[in-house]
Design a protein around this motif. Structure first.
Motif, PDB file in Angstrom:
ATOM      1  N   MET A 130       0.820  -1.240  -0.181  1.00  0.00           N
ATOM      2  CA  MET A 130       0.139  -0.024  -0.077  1.00  0.00           C
ATOM      3  C   MET A 130       0.825   1.324  -0.115  1.00  0.00           C
ATOM      4  O   MET A 130       0.436   2.198  -0.852  1.00  0.00           O
ATOM      5  CB  MET A 130      -0.966   0.086   1.129  1.00  0.00           C
ATOM      6  CG  MET A 130      -1.864   1.142   1.394  1.00  0.00           C
ATOM      7  SD  MET A 130      -2.919   1.701  -0.134  1.00  0.00           S
ATOM      8  CE  MET A 130      -4.124   0.342   0.049  1.00  0.00           C
ATOM      9  N   LEU A 131       2.149   1.150   0.576  1.00  0.00           N
ATOM     10  CA  LEU A 131       2.605   2.489   0.778  1.00  0.00           C
ATOM     11  C   LEU A 131       3.302   2.665  -0.689  1.00  0.00           C
ATOM     12  O   LEU A 131       3.501   3.829  -1.183  1.00  0.00           O
ATOM     13  CB  LEU A 131       4.056   2.252   1.798  1.00  0.00           C
ATOM     14  CG  LEU A 131       3.613   2.184   3.280  1.00  0.00           C
ATOM     15  CD1 LEU A 131       4.865   1.992   4.129  1.00  0.00           C
ATOM     16  CD2 LEU A 131       3.145   3.798   3.593  1.00  0.00           C
ATOM     17  N   ASP A 182      -7.620   1.174  -8.055  1.00  0.00           N
ATOM     18  CA  ASP A 182      -7.001   0.766  -9.162  1.00  0.00           C
ATOM     19  C   ASP A 182      -5.897  -0.036  -9.173  1.00  0.00           C
ATOM     20  O   ASP A 182      -5.410  -1.004 -10.110  1.00  0.00           O
ATOM     21  CB  ASP A 182      -7.051   1.700 -10.615  1.00  0.00           C
ATOM     22  CG  ASP A 182      -8.246   2.242 -10.791  1.00  0.00           C
ATOM     23  OD1 ASP A 182      -9.415   1.609 -10.689  1.00  0.00           O
ATOM     24  OD2 ASP A 182      -8.228   3.159 -11.519  1.00  0.00           O
ATOM     25  N   ARG A 183      -5.051   0.072  -8.017  1.00  0.00           N
ATOM     26  CA  ARG A 183      -3.621  -0.100  -7.823  1.00  0.00           C
ATOM     27  C   ARG A 183      -3.158  -0.974  -6.645  1.00  0.00           C
ATOM     28  O   ARG A 183      -2.382  -1.634  -6.598  1.00  0.00           O
ATOM     29  CB  ARG A 183      -2.639   1.044  -7.952  1.00  0.00           C
ATOM     30  CG  ARG A 183      -2.793   1.800  -9.271  1.00  0.00           C
ATOM     31  CD  ARG A 183      -2.153   3.265  -9.129  1.00  0.00           C
ATOM     32  NE  ARG A 183      -2.055   3.838 -10.369  1.00  0.00           N
ATOM     33  CZ  ARG A 183      -2.894   4.327 -11.127  1.00  0.00           C
ATOM     34  NH1 ARG A 183      -4.228   4.302 -10.457  1.00  0.00           N
ATOM     35  NH2 ARG A 183      -2.813   4.866 -12.273  1.00  0.00           N
ATOM     36  N   ARG A 184      -4.392  -1.035  -5.761  1.00  0.00           N
ATOM     37  CA  ARG A 184      -4.075  -1.711  -4.472  1.00  0.00           C
ATOM     38  C   ARG A 184      -4.246  -3.136  -4.889  1.00  0.00           C
ATOM     39  O   ARG A 184      -4.805  -3.608  -5.839  1.00  0.00           O
ATOM     40  CB  ARG A 184      -5.138  -1.250  -3.352  1.00  0.00           C
ATOM     41  CG  ARG A 184      -6.464  -1.691  -3.718  1.00  0.00           C
ATOM     42  CD  ARG A 184      -7.472  -1.001  -2.577  1.00  0.00           C
ATOM     43  NE  ARG A 184      -6.979  -0.971  -1.292  1.00  0.00           N
ATOM     44  CZ  ARG A 184      -7.483  -0.431  -0.338  1.00  0.00           C
ATOM     45  NH1 ARG A 184      -8.264   0.523  -0.734  1.00  0.00           N
ATOM     46  NH2 ARG A 184      -6.981  -0.434   0.964  1.00  0.00           N
ATOM     47  N   PRO A 185      -3.782  -4.088  -3.838  1.00  0.00           N
ATOM     48  CA  PRO A 185      -3.952  -5.697  -3.903  1.00  0.00           C
ATOM     49  C   PRO A 185      -5.284  -5.874  -4.274  1.00  0.00           C
ATOM     50  O   PRO A 185      -6.371  -5.386  -3.393  1.00  0.00           O
ATOM     51  CB  PRO A 185      -3.141  -5.958  -2.800  1.00  0.00           C
ATOM     52  CG  PRO A 185      -2.229  -5.129  -2.257  1.00  0.00           C
ATOM     53  CD  PRO A 185      -3.099  -3.964  -2.728  1.00  0.00           C
ATOM     54  N   ARG A 186      -5.592  -7.036  -4.603  1.00  0.00           N
ATOM     55  CA  ARG A 186      -6.801  -7.307  -5.269  1.00  0.00           C
ATOM     56  C   ARG A 186      -7.499  -8.132  -4.124  1.00  0.00           C
ATOM     57  O   ARG A 186      -7.062  -9.268  -3.869  1.00  0.00           O
ATOM     58  CB  ARG A 186      -7.032  -8.123  -6.681  1.00  0.00           C
ATOM     59  CG  ARG A 186      -6.691  -7.346  -7.728  1.00  0.00           C
ATOM     60  CD  ARG A 186      -6.483  -8.256  -8.966  1.00  0.00           C
ATOM     61  NE  ARG A 186      -5.741  -9.371  -8.924  1.00  0.00           N
ATOM     62  CZ  ARG A 186      -4.344  -9.262  -9.392  1.00  0.00           C
ATOM     63  NH1 ARG A 186      -3.868  -8.116  -9.909  1.00  0.00           N
ATOM     64  NH2 ARG A 186      -3.732 -10.239  -9.434  1.00  0.00           N
ATOM     65  N   GLY A 187      -8.494  -7.763  -3.494  1.00  0.00           N
ATOM     66  CA  GLY A 187      -9.153  -8.465  -2.292  1.00  0.00           C
ATOM     67  C   GLY A 187      -8.567  -8.377  -1.019  1.00  0.00           C
ATOM     68  O   GLY A 187      -7.359  -7.911  -1.045  1.00  0.00           O
TER      69      GLY A 187
END
Length: 319
Positions: A130-131, A182-187
């Motif tokens: 996330m960072l 749009d860019r964070r880990p999926r789920g």
């Protein structure tokens, strides 16, 4: 909240020194210390650097000692405002510093306590993955996203912190939220799922099992290394499971006899720590998507490993 001058500093001593005087603390120091972990977390999430976050806290303290506290309605909000403004200033300086950084830049890893991992929102917000997503935001967007999505501050409160109107902050928050989504880990990835993947990764590395490593890596996995020009690391991100797996096995295989891998909680998530000849050498954090490792983040720059010898307290002050 007062609009008093929070840029004026009267005292150059830190809160720890104030605390030491006669074993008592004055009200200003007590207020600062009560919210210190929150303020550090705000600064760290905005900067990705514990060293810079500590500098921001020192600057916040200096300005706080010059404030007319009788005019402050909400001490927590006022302190967050000072911290945010100082972090924004430093974030722009940090951006210029990164332009001359040797190789890839990764956030500074923190050894964290189990309570950070138990706060799912906090653990997600300080995770290495996330960072790195937050790194793609403009400074004001990052501040607004962090204050709104992580710390649940109101738009009026955020507006005072970033010197924008509440209406503008709402627009910025909407734009930043969409960008991050749009860019964070999926789920959502559980701690247990991450630990399982790391265990399989560690077994494969320790036994030289190429196929075992490929089984836990996503086909498009990306390896990012940060040596800061001091330690050897891939200068640019390397992608592709086969390339990454072979590089990992070749690199760790060369030092297998004198190295050890152990699991630790880093930035609220399970990660691997490698020691070489008994000394901390590498912190390896991961990004998980759909049960596979899609990101490997290897921090080797010694200047970024100082927070791995003791747990760092983080807080959202959620009651």
């Amino acid at each position: 909240m007062t609009s008093g001058n929070d840029d004026h500093a009267r005292d150059t001593t830190g809160p720890g020194e104030q605390h030491a005087r006669g074993g008592r603390t004055d009200p200003a120091t007590e207020a600062f210390l009560a919210h210190r972990n929150l303020l550090f977390t705000v600064a760290y999430e905005m900067l990705g650097s514990a060293a810079d976050a500590e500098d921001v806290l020192q600057e916040t303290w200096l300005r706080w000692t010059g404030v007319d506290r009788a005019a402050v309605r909400d001490e927590r909000a006022y302190l967050v405002r000072i911290t945010t403004r100082q972090a924004l200033t430093r974030l722009r300086t940090l951006g210029r510093r990164k332009e001359s950084y040797v190789g890839s830049w990764l956030p500074e890893p923190l050894l964290t306590a189990p309570d950070v991992a138990e706060d799912v929102m906090l653990a997600d917000s300080v995770s290495m993955a996330m960072l790195l997503v937050l790194e793609t935001l403009a400074p004001t967007e990052r501040a607004v996203f962090v204050l709104r999505e992580v710390f649940a501050l109101g738009y009026d409160e955020i507006a005072e912190a970033v010197d924008r109107s509440p209406a503008a902050v709402r627009q910025i928050a909407h734009r930043a939220r969409a960008h991050v989504a749009d860019r964070r880990p999926r789920g959502t990835v559980s701690q247990a799922e991450t630990r399982s993947a790391l265990d399989a990764f560690q077994r494969a590395v320790e036994t030289g099992d190429l196929q075992g490593l490929l089984d836990v890596l996503a086909p498009d996995v990306v390896l990012v290394g940060d040596g800061g020009g001091v330690k050897q690391a891939v200068l640019w991100p390397l992608s592709g499971a086969d390339k990454v797996a072979r590089l990992v096995l070749a690199g760790l295989g060369r030092v297998a006899g004198s190295s050890s891998l152990r699991r630790a909680l880093v930035n609220g998530r399970p990660a691997l720590v490698m020691c070489l000849d008994g000394e901390l050498d590498t912190v390896l954090a991961v990004r998980m998507d759909d049960g596979l490792i899609t990101g490997l983040y290897a921090v080797r720059n010694p200047e970024k490993l100082s927070r791995m010898d003791a747990e760092t307290a983080l807080s959202r002050e959620v009651v």
